[in-house]
Design a protein around this motif. Structure first.
Motif, PDB file in Angstrom:
ATOM      1  N   ALA A   1      30.138 -40.801  30.567  1.00 42.42           N
ATOM      2  CA  ALA A   1      29.348 -41.536  31.405  1.00 42.42           C
ATOM      3  C   ALA A   1      30.700 -42.018  32.311  1.00 42.42           C
ATOM      4  CB  ALA A   1      29.076 -42.921  30.650  1.00 42.42           C
ATOM      5  N   LEU A   2      31.852 -42.522  31.930  1.00 39.18           N
ATOM      6  CA  LEU A   2      32.923 -42.772  32.946  1.00 39.18           C
ATOM      7  C   LEU A   2      33.279 -41.735  33.883  1.00 39.18           C
ATOM      8  CD1 LEU A   2      35.353 -44.615  33.695  1.00 39.18           C
ATOM      9  CD2 LEU A   2      36.641 -43.620  31.767  1.00 39.18           C
ATOM     10  N   SER A   3      33.208 -40.449  33.313  1.00 43.40           N
ATOM     11  CA  SER A   3      33.382 -39.240  34.023  1.00 43.40           C
ATOM     12  C   SER A   3      32.352 -39.019  35.584  1.00 43.40           C
ATOM     13  CB  SER A   3      33.573 -38.052  33.493  1.00 43.40           C
ATOM     14  OG  SER A   3      33.582 -36.824  34.294  1.00 43.40           O
ATOM     15  N   ALA A   4      31.188 -39.206  35.059  1.00 43.46           N
ATOM     16  CA  ALA A   4      29.961 -39.266  35.704  1.00 43.46           C
ATOM     17  C   ALA A   4      30.129 -40.521  36.873  1.00 43.46           C
ATOM     18  CB  ALA A   4      28.554 -39.294  35.260  1.00 43.46           C
ATOM     19  N   VAL A   5      30.335 -41.744  36.576  1.00 49.01           N
ATOM     20  CA  VAL A   5      30.604 -42.791  37.365  1.00 49.01           C
ATOM     21  C   VAL A   5      31.858 -42.597  38.275  1.00 49.01           C
ATOM     22  CG1 VAL A   5      31.149 -45.040  37.689  1.00 49.01           C
ATOM     23  CG2 VAL A   5      29.523 -44.386  35.786  1.00 49.01           C
ATOM     24  N   GLN A   6      32.770 -41.907  37.760  1.00 44.14           N
ATOM     25  CA  GLN A   6      34.056 -41.588  38.609  1.00 44.14           C
ATOM     26  C   GLN A   6      33.612 -40.553  39.550  1.00 44.14           C
ATOM     27  OE1 GLN A   6      36.790 -40.728  35.726  1.00 44.14           O
ATOM     28  NE2 GLN A   6      38.160 -42.715  36.356  1.00 44.14           N
ATOM     29  N   ASP A   7      32.800 -39.569  39.337  1.00 47.07           N
ATOM     30  CA  ASP A   7      32.299 -38.650  40.374  1.00 47.07           C
ATOM     31  C   ASP A   7      31.613 -39.180  41.506  1.00 47.07           C
ATOM     32  OD1 ASP A   7      33.602 -36.609  38.745  1.00 47.07           O
ATOM     33  OD2 ASP A   7      31.629 -35.829  37.805  1.00 47.07           O
ATOM     34  N   ALA A   8      30.600 -40.118  40.840  1.00 46.51           N
ATOM     35  CA  ALA A   8      29.924 -40.680  42.108  1.00 46.51           C
ATOM     36  C   ALA A   8      30.426 -41.796  42.889  1.00 46.51           C
ATOM     37  CB  ALA A   8      28.730 -41.584  41.511  1.00 46.51           C
ATOM     38  N   LEU A   9      31.454 -42.344  42.499  1.00 50.88           N
ATOM     39  CA  LEU A   9      32.432 -43.213  43.232  1.00 50.88           C
ATOM     40  C   LEU A   9      33.113 -42.354  44.246  1.00 50.88           C
ATOM     41  CD1 LEU A   9      33.212 -46.312  40.647  1.00 50.88           C
ATOM     42  CD2 LEU A   9      31.732 -46.087  42.753  1.00 50.88           C
ATOM     43  N   TYR A  10      33.781 -41.063  43.704  1.00 49.14           N
ATOM     44  CA  TYR A  10      34.561 -40.495  44.736  1.00 49.14           C
ATOM     45  C   TYR A  10      33.841 -40.088  45.906  1.00 49.14           C
ATOM     46  CZ  TYR A  10      37.366 -36.157  46.287  1.00 49.14           C
ATOM     47  OH  TYR A  10      37.888 -35.385  47.111  1.00 49.14           O
TER      48      TYR A  10
END
Length: 123
Positions: free
Chosen positions: A16-25
């Motif tokens: 979940a953290l990785s997915a959120v970081q991808d979106a924020l990137y």
């Protein structure tokens, strides 16, 4: 069994953290989502966008539009009329942000109301 559940929960949190970081990137900064919202009403020329998205500098708008184009959210149309006309349009892919933008709009409205009511209570 408990150890397996802990590992699974940690894995899900990391995913979940990785997915959120991808979106924020992809959507980083304070201008990308406002530009997308401004374009949601239809194609706009550069100056129209700059007037709609209050406070954005031309250089920043140009940079953000290039990044949005690279990430598949915006397409740039160049019309070879005299003078040359350039319009920006949302892609079909940008529709995938619909729920995100709606959730942010709803939360933003609720947050603004909460802050206003707190200030009223202090006054």
């Amino acid at each position: 069994m408990l150890k397996l559940q802990t590992i699974s929960a940690e894995w899900e949190a990391c995913t979940a953290l990785s997915a959120v970081q991808d979106a924020l990137y992809v959507l980083n900064g304070k201008w990308k989502l406002p530009i997308i919202v401004a374009l949601s009403t239809g194609n706009k020329r550069f100056n129209e966008l700059q007037k709609t998205v209050k406070g954005i500098a031309a250089k920043v708008l140009s940079h953000e539009l290039k990044e949005l184009e690279l990430n598949g959210f915006v397409v740039r149309h160049v019309y070879t009329s005299t003078p040359v006309m350039i319009e920006y349009e949302l892609t079909e892919y940008s529709n995938s942000l619909g729920q995100v933008v709606d959730a942010l709009r709803i939360w933003g409205t609720l947050h603004r109301e909460k802050i206003r009511s707190q200030f009223k209570q202090l006054a």
